[in-house]
Write a protein that holds these residues in place. Structure first.
Motif, PDB file in Angstrom:
ATOM      1  N   ASN A   1       0.853  -1.190   0.000  1.00 32.41           N
ATOM      2  CA  ASN A   1       0.000   0.000   0.000  1.00 32.41           C
ATOM      3  C   ASN A   1       0.890   1.241   0.000  1.00 32.41           C
ATOM      4  OD1 ASN A   1      -1.797   2.108   0.516  1.00 32.41           O
ATOM      5  ND2 ASN A   1      -3.082   0.854   1.867  1.00 32.41           N
ATOM      6  N   GLU A   2       1.288   1.663  -1.198  1.00 28.24           N
ATOM      7  CA  GLU A   2       2.252   2.765  -1.322  1.00 28.24           C
ATOM      8  C   GLU A   2       1.691   4.085  -0.812  1.00 28.24           C
ATOM      9  OE1 GLU A   2       5.243   4.770  -4.635  1.00 28.24           O
ATOM     10  OE2 GLU A   2       3.994   3.044  -5.161  1.00 28.24           O
ATOM     11  N   ARG A   3       0.405   4.331  -1.037  1.00 32.52           N
ATOM     12  CA  ARG A   3      -0.173   5.615  -0.633  1.00 32.52           C
ATOM     13  C   ARG A   3      -0.128   5.787   0.881  1.00 32.52           C
ATOM     14  NH1 ARG A   3      -5.091   7.630   0.989  1.00 32.52           N
ATOM     15  NH2 ARG A   3      -5.982   5.536   1.013  1.00 32.52           N
ATOM     16  N   ASP A   4      -0.573   4.765   1.620  1.00 35.17           N
ATOM     17  CA  ASP A   4      -0.545   4.851   3.081  1.00 35.17           C
ATOM     18  C   ASP A   4       0.887   4.856   3.614  1.00 35.17           C
ATOM     19  OD1 ASP A   4      -3.258   4.942   3.107  1.00 35.17           O
ATOM     20  OD2 ASP A   4      -3.568   2.925   3.930  1.00 35.17           O
ATOM     21  N   ALA A   5       1.743   4.031   3.011  1.00 38.76           N
ATOM     22  CA  ALA A   5       3.144   3.972   3.449  1.00 38.76           C
ATOM     23  C   ALA A   5       3.804   5.338   3.304  1.00 38.76           C
ATOM     24  CB  ALA A   5       3.907   2.928   2.648  1.00 38.76           C
ATOM     25  N   LEU A   6       3.525   6.016   2.191  1.00 38.30           N
ATOM     26  CA  LEU A   6       4.114   7.334   1.946  1.00 38.30           C
ATOM     27  C   LEU A   6       3.663   8.340   2.994  1.00 38.30           C
ATOM     28  CD1 LEU A   6       5.785   9.131   0.008  1.00 38.30           C
ATOM     29  CD2 LEU A   6       3.641   9.591  -1.219  1.00 38.30           C
ATOM     30  N   LYS A   7       2.373   8.326   3.347  1.00 38.87           N
ATOM     31  CA  LYS A   7       1.862   9.258   4.355  1.00 38.87           C
ATOM     32  C   LYS A   7       2.524   9.020   5.713  1.00 38.87           C
ATOM     33  CE  LYS A   7      -2.566   8.437   4.049  1.00 38.87           C
ATOM     34  NZ  LYS A   7      -4.026   8.589   4.287  1.00 38.87           N
ATOM     35  N   ILE A   8       2.584   7.761   6.103  1.00 35.34           N
ATOM     36  CA  ILE A   8       3.152   7.434   7.415  1.00 35.34           C
ATOM     37  C   ILE A   8       4.641   7.780   7.462  1.00 35.34           C
ATOM     38  CG2 ILE A   8       3.575   5.600   9.089  1.00 35.34           C
ATOM     39  CD1 ILE A   8       1.164   4.114   7.771  1.00 35.34           C
ATOM     40  N   TYR A   9       5.361   7.404   6.401  1.00 36.29           N
ATOM     41  CA  TYR A   9       6.805   7.670   6.362  1.00 36.29           C
ATOM     42  C   TYR A   9       7.094   9.156   6.512  1.00 36.29           C
ATOM     43  CZ  TYR A   9      11.500   8.239   4.445  1.00 36.29           C
ATOM     44  OH  TYR A   9      12.815   8.598   4.261  1.00 36.29           O
ATOM     45  N   HIS A  10       6.414   9.978   5.748  1.00 36.27           N
ATOM     46  CA  HIS A  10       6.685  11.414   5.808  1.00 36.27           C
ATOM     47  C   HIS A  10       6.286  12.020   7.149  1.00 36.27           C
ATOM     48  CE1 HIS A  10       8.243  13.061   1.989  1.00 36.27           C
ATOM     49  NE2 HIS A  10       7.919  11.861   1.559  1.00 36.27           N
ATOM     50  N   LEU A  11       5.203  11.547   7.726  1.00 40.13           N
ATOM     51  CA  LEU A  11       4.795  12.060   9.028  1.00 40.13           C
ATOM     52  C   LEU A  11       5.846  11.726  10.087  1.00 40.13           C
ATOM     53  CD1 LEU A  11       2.355  13.645  10.054  1.00 40.13           C
ATOM     54  CD2 LEU A  11       1.268  11.472  10.649  1.00 40.13           C
ATOM     55  N   LEU A  12       6.413  10.529  10.010  1.00 50.65           N
ATOM     56  CA  LEU A  12       7.454  10.127  10.951  1.00 50.65           C
ATOM     57  C   LEU A  12       8.785  10.803  10.657  1.00 50.65           C
ATOM     58  CD1 LEU A  12       6.751   6.288  11.147  1.00 50.65           C
ATOM     59  CD2 LEU A  12       6.526   7.901  13.036  1.00 50.65           C
ATOM     60  N   ARG A  13       9.212  10.692   9.399  1.00 48.92           N
ATOM     61  CA  ARG A  13      10.560  11.091   9.022  1.00 48.92           C
ATOM     62  C   ARG A  13      10.736  12.609   8.962  1.00 48.92           C
ATOM     63  NH1 ARG A  13      15.396   8.753   9.520  1.00 48.92           N
ATOM     64  NH2 ARG A  13      16.324   8.031   7.578  1.00 48.92           N
ATOM     65  N   ARG A  14       9.679  13.309   8.517  1.00 49.80           N
ATOM     66  CA  ARG A  14       9.806  14.756   8.311  1.00 49.80           C
ATOM     67  C   ARG A  14       9.254  15.587   9.460  1.00 49.80           C
ATOM     68  NH1 ARG A  14      13.473  13.312   5.173  1.00 49.80           N
ATOM     69  NH2 ARG A  14      12.834  12.314   3.238  1.00 49.80           N
ATOM     70  N   GLU A  15       8.448  14.973  10.342  1.00 55.09           N
ATOM     71  CA  GLU A  15       7.850  15.761  11.423  1.00 55.09           C
ATOM     72  C   GLU A  15       8.135  15.179  12.806  1.00 55.09           C
ATOM     73  OE1 GLU A  15       3.930  17.440  11.224  1.00 55.09           O
ATOM     74  OE2 GLU A  15       3.832  17.151   9.050  1.00 55.09           O
ATOM     75  N   PHE A  16       7.530  14.043  13.120  1.00 58.07           N
ATOM     76  CA  PHE A  16       7.539  13.576  14.501  1.00 58.07           C
ATOM     77  C   PHE A  16       8.935  13.240  15.027  1.00 58.07           C
ATOM     78  CE2 PHE A  16       2.901  11.849  14.150  1.00 58.07           C
ATOM     79  CZ  PHE A  16       2.463  13.144  13.900  1.00 58.07           C
ATOM     80  N   CYS A  17       9.695  12.462  14.272  1.00 56.36           N
ATOM     81  CA  CYS A  17      11.033  12.077  14.752  1.00 56.36           C
ATOM     82  C   CYS A  17      11.987  13.268  14.857  1.00 56.36           C
ATOM     83  CB  CYS A  17      11.609  10.971  13.872  1.00 56.36           C
ATOM     84  SG  CYS A  17      10.754   9.382  14.087  1.00 56.36           S
ATOM     85  N   PRO A  18      12.057  14.154  13.853  1.00 59.21           N
ATOM     86  CA  PRO A  18      12.927  15.317  13.994  1.00 59.21           C
ATOM     87  C   PRO A  18      12.565  16.225  15.174  1.00 59.21           C
ATOM     88  CG  PRO A  18      12.373  14.992  11.698  1.00 59.21           C
ATOM     89  CD  PRO A  18      11.520  14.038  12.481  1.00 59.21           C
ATOM     90  N   VAL A  19      11.264  16.320  15.505  1.00 58.88           N
ATOM     91  CA  VAL A  19      10.859  17.154  16.640  1.00 58.88           C
ATOM     92  C   VAL A  19      11.488  16.645  17.933  1.00 58.88           C
ATOM     93  CG1 VAL A  19       8.889  17.745  18.122  1.00 58.88           C
ATOM     94  CG2 VAL A  19       8.728  18.060  15.656  1.00 58.88           C
ATOM     95  N   LEU A  20      11.627  15.331  18.056  1.00 57.92           N
ATOM     96  CA  LEU A  20      12.237  14.755  19.256  1.00 57.92           C
ATOM     97  C   LEU A  20      13.737  14.503  19.081  1.00 57.92           C
ATOM     98  CD1 LEU A  20       9.465  12.242  20.383  1.00 57.92           C
ATOM     99  CD2 LEU A  20       9.897  14.554  21.198  1.00 57.92           C
ATOM    100  N   GLY A  21      14.286  14.932  17.940  1.00 59.77           N
ATOM    101  CA  GLY A  21      15.718  14.747  17.703  1.00 59.77           C
ATOM    102  C   GLY A  21      16.094  13.324  17.365  1.00 59.77           C
TER     103      GLY A  21
END
Length: 463
Positions: free
Chosen positions: A378-398
């Motif tokens: 499921n590329e569409r869902d995978a892309l949404k989750i990846y970007h939310l994690l990689r570009r927002e949530f994880c960088p916010v916590l370093g």
């Protein structure tokens, strides 16, 4: 956004002094040795808080000091027969080395006590003029009873307070609770000239002067370990407000201690685990997960089992990201209600007194969802989750902001194996093959140096 304010003992809504700007001061280390993971907890927690404030749209001006003149530094300089600056500058450099390896961003300003001595002397003069301080035989003391609100931060009355950490009973003082603003120099000690004679600043006054000079008379946030509430932060508050007549800090934030066999981890007790040793064994992301998996105000019991578990979690998450990056092409997902819903959960968690355990739980949940989406193609869902994690949530916590860090330990182990193989080849006089290994390694940015005690290596920038 709400924080537990040590001063009020309540969770309060955060309102900055200047719209859109947060002025934040974090007490830094006394630089006489390598830092341990107890020192690293406030580094990680308040770096993540700074990142989150920026994520929420604030411009953060962060100051973290270095105490570079202190009894422990002087004792260390005597031990090694060097100038105190040789000790402090060495361990400041080592601090930066460790903090960079940990993936903690440098503050906007990193003042050193020794650079602010004229300003400290001026502040002490003003406290004397305001009858909040007095001189005895070249020493200057703050008069605790001249400040009626003393004890407000630690929630103890003056009469209840006893001489505690860094408060020495001294017959020169008018009151046992009075604390040193200026210490007269002992023979052989470093000193600066002052109106009261040669000497050096006391511990507490330095933070008051450096913070207000760089951030203004009222700070939005003052942070540090809970062991600093009394006497250090109590004394900072008293002398700063006595000096300016204004509120020194709006929100006092304190992290819990790391416990080791029930006691606080500290250099003085010797029950420490050096940060660089922990980084080498577990990696930066594992340490951050270990720290952030507990609420910042709660104590953490040191546990190699917990650190190993955090390291395994970090490896799984890194592997998930690498899998996505190898299986799916780069794209940017469109914003939708699902993304906004997860973002709201993340923000609500961290708005609630910076609840990182809840935010981490969401990250782990989304990593599992990402793996399922990839398993299902499921590329569409995978892309949404990846970007939310990689570009927002994880960088916010370093977290995972320098993906190459996860591979460095493996690279180092591989280099050590090649060094051993090369040593065997040299012992068998197969110099052509040994030289080929050296040449190939240099081409990928690793330089070998043959020394009398053995072969060492360094990473080089230009290849």
């Amino acid at each position: 956004m709400r924080f537990y304010n040590t001063l009020s003992k309540h969770i309060e809504e955060f309102k900055e002094n200047e719209p859109g700007v947060v002025r934040m001061y974090v007490c830094g280390p006394t630089v006489y040795g390598l830092i341990h993971i107890g020192n690293a907890r406030p580094m990680v927690v308040f770096d993540a808080l700074r990142r989150y404030l920026e994520y929420r749209g604030y411009r953060v001006i962060m100051v973290q000091n270095f105490t570079d003149i202190d009894d422990k530094i002087i004792n260390k300089s005597i031990e090694f027969s060097v100038d105190f600056k040789d000790i402090s500058e060495t361990f400041i450099a080592e601090y930066w080395r460790d903090s960079m390896a940990l993936g903690v961003r440098a503050p906007n300003f990193s003042p050193k006590t020794s650079d602010f001595v004229p300003e400290i002397i001026n502040a002490i003069q003003n406290l004397i003029a305001k009858n909040h301080a007095y001189v005895v035989d070249g020493d200057v003391y703050f008069s605790v009873r001249s400040f009626p609100r003393y004890g407000e931060l630690s929630h103890r009355s003056i009469d209840e307070l006893k001489a505690g950490a860094r408060i020495d009973l001294n017959e020169k003082k008018r009151d046992p609770l009075d604390f040193a603003l200026w210490k007269s120099a002992k023979p052989g000690e470093p000193y600066w000239k002052s109106p009261w004679g040669n000497g050096r600043p006391g511990w507490h006054i330095e933070c008051s002067v450096m913070s207000t000079k760089l951030l203004g008379t009222t700070l939005d946030i003052h942070a540090g370990g809970e062991d600093l509430i009394f006497p250090h932060h109590e004394n900072e508050k008293a002398q700063s407000e006595a000096l300016t007549g204004k509120t020194f800090v709006k929100y006092w934030l304190h992290n819990g201690m790391i416990k080791y066999t029930g006691d606080k981890m500290s250099k003085s007790t010797g029950n420490i685990f050096l940060l660089r040793e922990a980084l080498k064994k577990y990696g930066a992301d594992a340490l951050k997960i270990f720290f952030l998996s507990k609420h910042y105000r709660s104590p953490i019991e040191f546990s190699e089992e917990a650190l190993s578990s955090a390291a395994k979690a970090a490896t799984r998450i890194n592997e998930t990201f690498l899998r996505f990056e190898s299986e799916f092409s780069f794209a940017i997902p469109k914003q939708d209600s699902w993304i906004n819903e997860k973002r709201s959960i993340f923000i609500d968690s961290l708005d609630d007194d910076f609840n990182t355990p809840r935010a981490l739980a969401l990250i782990f949940e989304l990593v599992n969802s990402l793996n399922r989406a990839m398993d299902d193609g499921n590329e569409r869902d995978a892309l949404k989750i990846y970007h939310l994690l990689r570009r927002e949530f994880c960088p916010v916590l370093g977290l995972f902001d320098l993906p190459e860090r996860a591979d460095n330990r493996s690279i180092e182990e591989l280099v050590k194996i090649l060094i051993d193989v090369r040593a065997e080849l040299r012992a068998k006089k197969q110099y052509e093959l040994s030289d080929m290994i050296r040449s190939k390694l240099r081409k990928v940015g690793i330089e070998l140096k043959d020394m009398p005690q053995g072969t060492t290596y360094t990473f080089i920038k230009e290849v």
